[in-house]
Design a protein around this motif. Sequence first.
Motif, mmCIF file in Angstrom:
data_model
loop_
_atom_site.group_PDB
_atom_site.id
_atom_site.type_symbol
_atom_site.label_atom_id
_atom_site.label_comp_id
_atom_site.label_asym_id
_atom_site.label_seq_id
_atom_site.Cartn_x
_atom_site.Cartn_y
_atom_site.Cartn_z
ATOM 1 N N ALA A 3 0.806 -1.455 0.019
ATOM 2 C CA ALA A 3 0.134 0.102 -0.093
ATOM 3 C C ALA A 3 0.720 1.237 0.180
ATOM 4 C CB ALA A 3 -1.013 0.029 1.168
ATOM 5 N N LEU A 51 -4.360 -4.745 -5.256
ATOM 6 C CA LEU A 51 -4.871 -3.717 -4.320
ATOM 7 C C LEU A 51 -5.998 -3.134 -5.251
ATOM 8 C CD1 LEU A 51 -1.505 -2.546 -3.179
ATOM 9 C CD2 LEU A 51 -3.194 -3.961 -2.006
ATOM 10 N N PRO A 62 -8.199 -6.119 -0.194
ATOM 11 C CA PRO A 62 -7.236 -6.517 -0.795
ATOM 12 C C PRO A 62 -6.987 -8.165 -0.797
ATOM 13 C CG PRO A 62 -6.505 -5.763 1.261
ATOM 14 C CD PRO A 62 -8.038 -5.487 1.149
ATOM 15 N N LEU A 88 2.279 2.109 -3.355
ATOM 16 C CA LEU A 88 1.382 2.853 -4.524
ATOM 17 C C LEU A 88 1.611 4.087 -4.899
ATOM 18 C CD1 LEU A 88 -1.989 1.424 -3.065
ATOM 19 C CD2 LEU A 88 -1.083 0.591 -5.180
ATOM 20 N N LYS A 134 -9.546 -1.342 -2.924
ATOM 21 C CA LYS A 134 -8.679 -0.871 -1.604
ATOM 22 C C LYS A 134 -9.417 -1.691 -0.479
ATOM 23 C CE LYS A 134 -5.964 2.018 -4.164
ATOM 24 N NZ LYS A 134 -6.156 1.188 -5.167
ATOM 25 N N GLU A 135 -10.691 -1.762 -0.502
ATOM 26 C CA GLU A 135 -11.500 -1.991 0.638
ATOM 27 C C GLU A 135 -11.261 -3.718 0.920
ATOM 28 O OE1 GLU A 135 -12.664 0.219 2.667
ATOM 29 O OE2 GLU A 135 -12.102 1.463 1.136
#
Length: 133
Positions: free
Chosen positions: A14, A107, A113, A17, A110-111
Amino acid sequence: MRKEHFEDILAHTAAALPNEGCGLIAGTIADGVKTVEKVYLLTNIDQSPIHFSMDPKEQFAAIKDMRASGWVLLGNFHSHPATPSRPSAEDISLAYDPSASYLIISLADKEQPVLKSFNIKEGSASEEQLEIH
Ligand SMILES: [Zn+2]
């Protein structure tokens, strides 16, 4: 793998990113079952959202550390920032070790993975069982 390993992979990828994040996975193998003991979080020197190359110095240090700890290299992981958790054509063509586990974390949502593990042999990928507890 333990939940903390998943959380390490998630936090590291994350943070990378919008680029892909990557690393190595070490542990033990008994009766064909791999047990993850440590996840090494490495730098993607490609700094790219669609490619990754692990920093060779960090890779060397990780291998040294796992040997000193009595672990073996089980495989590696990388993230797909915007695509599903399955090996790309490039991932398959670059996979050189048929005994390694190739973990991919998507990813794209995003909520939620999604982390999956694959074996890649002779140009084809098959998903392997991955337990997180
Ligand atoms: Zn990939």
